[in-house]
Motif scaffolding. Structure first.
Motif, PDB file in Angstrom:
ATOM      1  N   GLY A   1     -13.559  -5.682  29.128  1.00  0.00           N
ATOM      2  CA  GLY A   1     -13.245  -7.001  30.025  1.00  0.00           C
ATOM      3  C   GLY A   1     -12.252  -6.496  31.133  1.00  0.00           C
ATOM      4  O   GLY A   1     -11.595  -5.582  30.738  1.00  0.00           O
ATOM      5  N   LEU A   2     -12.338  -7.126  32.288  1.00  0.00           N
ATOM      6  CA  LEU A   2     -11.286  -6.835  33.083  1.00  0.00           C
ATOM      7  C   LEU A   2     -10.840  -8.005  33.827  1.00  0.00           C
ATOM      8  O   LEU A   2     -11.452  -8.965  33.955  1.00  0.00           O
ATOM      9  N   VAL A   3      -9.472  -8.094  33.892  1.00  0.00           N
ATOM     10  CA  VAL A   3      -8.848  -9.140  34.650  1.00  0.00           C
ATOM     11  C   VAL A   3      -8.127  -8.730  35.611  1.00  0.00           C
ATOM     12  O   VAL A   3      -7.532  -7.502  35.717  1.00  0.00           O
TER      13      VAL A   3
ATOM     14  N   ARG B   1      -7.394 -13.110  36.733  1.00  0.00           N
ATOM     15  CA  ARG B   1      -8.656 -13.316  37.339  1.00  0.00           C
ATOM     16  C   ARG B   1      -9.872 -12.257  37.305  1.00  0.00           C
ATOM     17  O   ARG B   1      -9.219 -11.142  37.530  1.00  0.00           O
ATOM     18  N   PRO B   2     -10.965 -12.557  36.997  1.00  0.00           N
ATOM     19  CA  PRO B   2     -11.985 -11.361  36.871  1.00  0.00           C
ATOM     20  C   PRO B   2     -12.187 -10.695  38.258  1.00  0.00           C
ATOM     21  O   PRO B   2     -12.260 -11.515  39.374  1.00  0.00           O
ATOM     22  N   THR B   3     -12.206  -9.447  38.296  1.00  0.00           N
ATOM     23  CA  THR B   3     -12.722  -8.778  39.580  1.00  0.00           C
ATOM     24  C   THR B   3     -13.966  -7.844  39.370  1.00  0.00           C
ATOM     25  O   THR B   3     -14.040  -7.134  38.172  1.00  0.00           O
TER      26      THR B   3
ATOM     27  N   ASP C   1      -2.482 -13.561  29.570  1.00  0.00           N
ATOM     28  CA  ASP C   1      -3.002 -14.650  30.533  1.00  0.00           C
ATOM     29  C   ASP C   1      -4.369 -14.477  31.051  1.00  0.00           C
ATOM     30  O   ASP C   1      -4.561 -14.710  32.506  1.00  0.00           O
ATOM     31  N   SER C   2      -5.122 -13.919  30.401  1.00  0.00           N
ATOM     32  CA  SER C   2      -6.602 -13.849  30.964  1.00  0.00           C
ATOM     33  C   SER C   2      -7.336 -14.765  31.339  1.00  0.00           C
ATOM     34  O   SER C   2      -7.170 -16.007  30.655  1.00  0.00           O
ATOM     35  N   GLN C   3      -8.280 -14.925  32.235  1.00  0.00           N
ATOM     36  CA  GLN C   3      -9.130 -16.214  32.490  1.00  0.00           C
ATOM     37  C   GLN C   3      -9.925 -16.524  31.287  1.00  0.00           C
ATOM     38  O   GLN C   3      -9.957 -17.846  30.947  1.00  0.00           O
ATOM     39  N   VAL C   4     -10.352 -15.525  30.703  1.00  0.00           N
ATOM     40  CA  VAL C   4     -11.431 -15.930  29.493  1.00  0.00           C
ATOM     41  C   VAL C   4     -10.429 -16.318  28.083  1.00  0.00           C
ATOM     42  O   VAL C   4     -10.965 -17.643  27.595  1.00  0.00           O
ATOM     43  N   LEU C   5      -9.034 -16.232  28.194  1.00  0.00           N
ATOM     44  CA  LEU C   5      -8.384 -16.761  27.207  1.00  0.00           C
ATOM     45  C   LEU C   5      -7.865 -18.039  27.862  1.00  0.00           C
ATOM     46  O   LEU C   5      -7.796 -19.032  26.465  1.00  0.00           O
ATOM     47  N   GLU C   6      -7.711 -18.621  28.894  1.00  0.00           N
ATOM     48  CA  GLU C   6      -7.650 -19.752  29.486  1.00  0.00           C
ATOM     49  C   GLU C   6      -8.737 -20.578  29.187  1.00  0.00           C
ATOM     50  O   GLU C   6      -8.507 -21.841  28.643  1.00  0.00           O
ATOM     51  N   TRP C   7      -9.860 -20.151  29.184  1.00  0.00           N
ATOM     52  CA  TRP C   7     -11.061 -20.877  28.885  1.00  0.00           C
ATOM     53  C   TRP C   7     -11.174 -21.314  27.428  1.00  0.00           C
ATOM     54  O   TRP C   7     -11.415 -22.464  27.017  1.00  0.00           O
ATOM     55  N   VAL C   8     -10.847 -20.126  26.570  1.00  0.00           N
ATOM     56  CA  VAL C   8     -10.853 -20.517  24.925  1.00  0.00           C
ATOM     57  C   VAL C   8      -9.821 -21.610  24.793  1.00  0.00           C
ATOM     58  O   VAL C   8     -10.121 -22.404  23.853  1.00  0.00           O
ATOM     59  N   ARG C   9      -8.551 -21.571  25.206  1.00  0.00           N
ATOM     60  CA  ARG C   9      -7.600 -22.556  24.945  1.00  0.00           C
ATOM     61  C   ARG C   9      -7.865 -24.050  25.595  1.00  0.00           C
ATOM     62  O   ARG C   9      -7.885 -24.963  24.837  1.00  0.00           O
ATOM     63  N   ALA C  10      -8.830 -24.043  26.413  1.00  0.00           N
ATOM     64  CA  ALA C  10      -9.079 -25.282  27.182  1.00  0.00           C
ATOM     65  C   ALA C  10     -10.607 -25.872  26.432  1.00  0.00           C
ATOM     66  O   ALA C  10     -10.800 -27.053  26.828  1.00  0.00           O
ATOM     67  N   HIS C  11     -11.149 -24.929  25.541  1.00  0.00           N
ATOM     68  CA  HIS C  11     -12.469 -25.409  25.247  1.00  0.00           C
ATOM     69  C   HIS C  11     -12.670 -25.377  23.618  1.00  0.00           C
ATOM     70  O   HIS C  11     -13.496 -24.696  23.176  1.00  0.00           O
TER      71      HIS C  11
ATOM     72  N   PRO D   1     -16.299 -19.887  19.359  1.00  0.00           N
ATOM     73  CA  PRO D   1     -16.137 -18.816  18.478  1.00  0.00           C
ATOM     74  C   PRO D   1     -16.558 -17.368  18.924  1.00  0.00           C
ATOM     75  O   PRO D   1     -15.890 -16.232  18.733  1.00  0.00           O
ATOM     76  N   LEU D   2     -17.758 -17.322  19.487  1.00  0.00           N
ATOM     77  CA  LEU D   2     -18.512 -16.068  19.822  1.00  0.00           C
ATOM     78  C   LEU D   2     -17.829 -15.243  21.197  1.00  0.00           C
ATOM     79  O   LEU D   2     -17.540 -14.375  21.135  1.00  0.00           O
ATOM     80  N   ILE D   3     -17.430 -16.151  22.055  1.00  0.00           N
ATOM     81  CA  ILE D   3     -16.701 -15.860  23.364  1.00  0.00           C
ATOM     82  C   ILE D   3     -15.174 -15.192  22.720  1.00  0.00           C
ATOM     83  O   ILE D   3     -15.038 -14.247  23.401  1.00  0.00           O
ATOM     84  N   GLU D   4     -14.461 -16.079  22.069  1.00  0.00           N
ATOM     85  CA  GLU D   4     -13.283 -15.555  21.573  1.00  0.00           C
ATOM     86  C   GLU D   4     -13.437 -14.387  20.776  1.00  0.00           C
ATOM     87  O   GLU D   4     -12.664 -13.337  21.055  1.00  0.00           O
ATOM     88  N   SER D   5     -14.293 -14.219  20.031  1.00  0.00           N
ATOM     89  CA  SER D   5     -14.526 -12.739  19.085  1.00  0.00           C
ATOM     90  C   SER D   5     -14.751 -11.686  19.806  1.00  0.00           C
ATOM     91  O   SER D   5     -14.600 -10.387  19.601  1.00  0.00           O
TER      92      SER D   5
END
Length: 287
Positions: free
Chosen positions: A16-18, A32-34, A98-108, A115-119
């Motif tokens: 993953g890239l942030v 943010r992803p690039t 502070d990655s975008q995917v971690l922000e999404w996991v915390r908010a959802h 669970p799948l996205i987090e793992s």
């Protein structure tokens, strides 16, 4: 591929890239992803020195075209637990908080996909990209990443501000000229600290040069060679890796010539090469 390339660091698609962007005057970094494209390029001669006056040809967006891979290079990169490549057998790559995917996991938290996205994604280490040209804050933003990594953790940072980046394509931008880029690199290196860190130097910068004149290619090679030397001088424990494209892009001989011209064969500027950044080719095709 080159003499100094004893290891292939595949940091990118799987991990993953942030991107650490400058979101304000305080120099805070947010992830943010690039994603960069993978267009084909025409073979260009390697030019080892920088010129003084380089015309600026019109930039265009090249069309994707898969080039036949002509050779493979073995990988000697050790892997830490969890399958993450690391500079040595005991260290692990740092997962930026502070990655975008971690922000999404915390908010959802109640999302059934969480669970799948987090793992599979959020729990993986991620390289942190510095893609915006903001010299005044880049040192503090790089330091914010390198200083957070704990004992036994190795951050991976990506300077991504080469002039005429992406040949004016989807990821265009970067420094306005080579002189400004050199200054930005000096400031970037000042944030590397004194601990282990991996630097993925300018993805696509050597693979994609068809929009540059011969003089501009020479300038780019010289700027990248200098960047590697500056990084390693600022932090002798930094490991700097150069752009080898990917297995469906340039022929290996073409890419090797560009790597040599940009200093990737010199221990003073390079620890090896990276491949397959922002692409999805199989590891077996890359190594």
């Amino acid at each position: 591929m080159v003499a100094a390339a004893s290891a292939v660091v595949a940091v990118g698609t799987v991990a993953g890239l942030v991107s650490a962007l400058d979101d304000g005057p305080d120099g805070s970094d947010r992830a943010r992803p690039t994603v960069t494209g993978s267009p084909s390029v025409l073979p260009m001669p390697a030019v080892p020195s920088r010129t003084t006056n380089s015309p600026s040809p019109k930039m265009s967006s090249p069309k994707p075209n898969k080039a036949k891979r002509t050779q493979k290079a073995p990988s000697a990169t050790p892997r830490a637990r969890g399958g993450s490549p690391a500079p040595n057998g005991s260290a692990r790559l740092y997962r930026h908080a502070d990655s975008q995917v971690l922000e999404w996991v915390r908010a959802h938290r109640s999302d059934p996909r969480r669970p799948l996205i987090e793992s599979r994604i959020a729990d993986r280490p991620a390289a942190v990209w510095f893609a915006d040209f903001t010299p005044s804050t880049v040192t503090s933003r790089v330091r914010a990443v390198t200083s957070r990594a704990g004992a036994g953790q190795v951050p991976v940072v990506v300077p991504y501000a080469i002039p005429q980046r992406d040949c004016g394509g989807a990821s265009d931008g970067g420094a306005p000229d080579v002189g400004a880029y050199d200054d930005w690199i000096d400031r970037f290196a000042a944030g590397l600290g004194a601990r282990e860190v991996v630097v993925i130097l300018e993805p696509d910068a050597l693979s994609q040069t068809e929009c540059l004149s011969e003089g501009q290619r020479a300038d780019r090679y010289a700027a990248l060679a200098r960047a590697g030397r500056v990084m390693k001088a600022a932090n002798p424990r930094a490991r700097v890796y150069y752009d080898a494209g990917h297995s469906d892009w340039n022929p290996a001989a073409t890419q090797a010539a560009r790597l040599r011209a940009a200093g990737a064969a010199s221990a003073a500027s390079s620890d090896g090469i990276f491949t397959n950044v922002s692409n999805f080719n199989r590891t077996s095709d890359e190594v």
